[in-house]
Motif scaffolding. Structure first.
Motif, PDB file in Angstrom:
ATOM      1  N   ARG A   1      -5.177   0.589  -0.865  1.00  0.00           N
ATOM      2  CA  ARG A   1      -4.892  -0.202  -1.883  1.00  0.00           C
ATOM      3  C   ARG A   1      -3.575  -0.471  -2.359  1.00  0.00           C
ATOM      4  O   ARG A   1      -2.693   0.272  -2.114  1.00  0.00           O
ATOM      5  CB  ARG A   1      -5.466   0.780  -3.150  1.00  0.00           C
ATOM      6  CG  ARG A   1      -5.552   0.124  -4.498  1.00  0.00           C
ATOM      7  CD  ARG A   1      -5.466   1.435  -5.680  1.00  0.00           C
ATOM      8  NE  ARG A   1      -4.728   2.705  -5.473  1.00  0.00           N
ATOM      9  CZ  ARG A   1      -3.487   2.570  -5.823  1.00  0.00           C
ATOM     10  NH1 ARG A   1      -2.792   1.402  -6.219  1.00  0.00           N
ATOM     11  NH2 ARG A   1      -2.702   3.779  -5.824  1.00  0.00           N
ATOM     12  N   THR A   2      -3.474  -1.728  -2.713  1.00  0.00           N
ATOM     13  CA  THR A   2      -2.050  -2.414  -3.085  1.00  0.00           C
ATOM     14  C   THR A   2      -1.448  -2.285  -4.534  1.00  0.00           C
ATOM     15  O   THR A   2      -2.635  -2.517  -5.378  1.00  0.00           O
ATOM     16  CB  THR A   2      -2.039  -3.776  -2.676  1.00  0.00           C
ATOM     17  OG1 THR A   2      -2.960  -4.565  -3.407  1.00  0.00           O
ATOM     18  CG2 THR A   2      -2.031  -3.910  -0.989  1.00  0.00           C
TER      19      THR A   2
ATOM     20  N   GLU B   1      -7.110  -2.176  -7.213  1.00  0.00           N
ATOM     21  CA  GLU B   1      -6.252  -3.081  -6.472  1.00  0.00           C
ATOM     22  C   GLU B   1      -5.503  -4.137  -7.200  1.00  0.00           C
ATOM     23  O   GLU B   1      -6.112  -5.000  -8.268  1.00  0.00           O
ATOM     24  CB  GLU B   1      -7.216  -3.972  -5.412  1.00  0.00           C
ATOM     25  CG  GLU B   1      -6.504  -4.648  -4.312  1.00  0.00           C
ATOM     26  CD  GLU B   1      -6.277  -3.765  -3.289  1.00  0.00           C
ATOM     27  OE1 GLU B   1      -5.653  -4.532  -2.041  1.00  0.00           O
ATOM     28  OE2 GLU B   1      -6.490  -2.669  -3.071  1.00  0.00           O
TER      29      GLU B   1
ATOM     30  N   THR C   1       1.034  -1.231  -0.020  1.00  0.00           N
ATOM     31  CA  THR C   1      -0.005  -0.080  -0.058  1.00  0.00           C
ATOM     32  C   THR C   1       0.952   1.271  -0.079  1.00  0.00           C
ATOM     33  O   THR C   1       0.316   2.307   0.186  1.00  0.00           O
ATOM     34  CB  THR C   1      -0.785   0.035   1.221  1.00  0.00           C
ATOM     35  OG1 THR C   1      -0.024   0.134   2.458  1.00  0.00           O
ATOM     36  CG2 THR C   1      -1.606  -1.234   1.314  1.00  0.00           C
TER      37      THR C   1
ATOM     38  N   ASP D   1      -0.315   4.169  -2.151  1.00  0.00           N
ATOM     39  CA  ASP D   1      -1.720   4.861  -1.902  1.00  0.00           C
ATOM     40  C   ASP D   1      -1.701   5.654  -0.643  1.00  0.00           C
ATOM     41  O   ASP D   1      -1.632   5.497   0.402  1.00  0.00           O
ATOM     42  CB  ASP D   1      -2.524   3.617  -1.433  1.00  0.00           C
ATOM     43  CG  ASP D   1      -4.097   4.165  -1.366  1.00  0.00           C
ATOM     44  OD1 ASP D   1      -4.448   4.945  -1.839  1.00  0.00           O
ATOM     45  OD2 ASP D   1      -4.822   3.320  -0.806  1.00  0.00           O
TER      46      ASP D   1
END
Length: 347
Positions: A267-268, A289, A259, A262
């Motif tokens: 969100r990855t 994602e 993440t 973000d």
């Protein structure tokens, strides 16, 4: 535990556009296109084929060097590990026990299979290492009751494995062991007493990359030398979560999801970096994602799952050019992919 339903495994016919005699699969995965989770394969030319069909849940596929697929199905009311040929024929168990079995992983030479086996009466789990030809079994036990859930990883020479399991304090830690069951060693608790996740052994067998729970809404990527036990935090200055680190075949690079890019820390994206923490790159860079990265057999691509279409589909990114493409476009879900070991390409 997965909600397994009644199985019916058989070789399915080629899908539209599929060659009558496909080349050896380079990728196996689970797809929900038919409604029930089924095992699919894809070859290097992009041809896809379903290897299971009918009512049931088939999960956790693992490709061997010669194209056979180990997977989890249901038998006598419990999940068990089965192996089928490259074309989906001849599925059979590799063990005879009454345990619940899960998370198979092949040794690079395709002769030995590791998986977790849980005693349904006690809940205690062990790691079974089975020679699929002789059926000889080595059983690995740890201080705690639980093991996994991620499949054990192997060194390229097949002599050493790494896996997650509970220690005597019931916390998940990273362990290594020799294929013959000797040399069991726990690596992570000195650095992260709260526990470890996502542990994977480098192909050269010398290091383990794993995720440490360090509180403060962050999880760090750690590399630990197997022999010395020395650990290095690759993400010490990053307030973010890191997941699913995977080694490249030459033990030089790590792909992972995080993440860190973000602003909301939710969100990855998919990243790569050298094992010393240098050359960090965001490989996916998308507002949706992206997660679960795995290196392709030739090392030129990273294959990952993305939600950018509204469903979970498999994408691959060229590590050098950054070009990203979806592997199959449809309205359902693909996931849980396994890449054929690089050892096959070297023969």
């Amino acid at each position: 535990m997965l909600p397994f339903a009644a199985p019916m495994v058989r070789a399915a016919g080629p899908t539209a556009g599929m060659a009558a005699t496909p080349s050896l699969a380079s990728l196996a995965y689970v797809s929900l296109r038919s409604g029930d989770p089924q095992i699919w394969v894809r070859d290097s030319q992009g041809h896809e084929q379903a290897l299971t069909s009918g009512r049931g849940v088939y999960a956790q596929p693992a490709l061997s060097a010669d194209g056979r697929i180990a997977f989890v199905a249901r038998e006598a009311g419990r999940p068990v590990v089965q192996v089928m040929s490259a074309d989906g024929s001849g599925p059979q168990r590799v063990s005879t026990g009454a345990d619940a079995e899960m998370a198979p992983s092949w040794a690079p030479d395709g002769r030995t299979l590791a998986f977790y086996a849980m005693d349904l009466s006690s809940g205690t789990t062990v790691l079974r290492i089975v020679d699929v030809q002789s059926r000889a079994v080595t059983t690995i036990k740890v201080p705690g009751k639980s093991m996994g859930p991620a499949a054990a990883s192997w060194s390229a020479d097949g002599k050493r494995l790494c896996f997650l399991a509970q220690d005597e304090k019931a916390r998940n830690q990273a362990f290594v062991v020799q294929q013959d069951g000797s040399g069991l060693k726990e690596l992570s608790s000195k650095f992260a007493p709260r526990g470890a996740a996502w542990a994977e052994l480098s192909p050269d067998g010398t290091k383990v990359v794993w995720v440490a729970d360090l509180r403060e809404k962050r999880s760090h990527l750690i590399i630990t030398e197997v022999e010395s036990g020395k650990s290095v935090d690759l993400t010490a200055d990053v307030l973010a979560s890191h997941e699913s680190p995977r080694w490249s075949a030459d033990s030089q690079y790590i792909a992972f999801s995080s993440t860190r890019d973000d602003p909301d820390g939710a969100r990855t994206d998919v990243f790569s970096m050298k094992s010393d923490g240098s050359e960090l790159r965001n490989l996916s860079q998308h507002p949706s994602e992206d997660f679960d990265p795995k290196w392709s057999s030739d090392g030129r691509h990273v294959i990952f799952v993305s939600l950018r279409s509204g469903t979970s589909l498999l994408y691959q990114v060229n590590v050098q050019s950054g070009k990203t493409e979806v592997l199959a476009q449809h309205a359902s879900h693909d996931m849980d992919h396994s890449v054929r070991p690089v050892a096959m390409l070297a023969r």
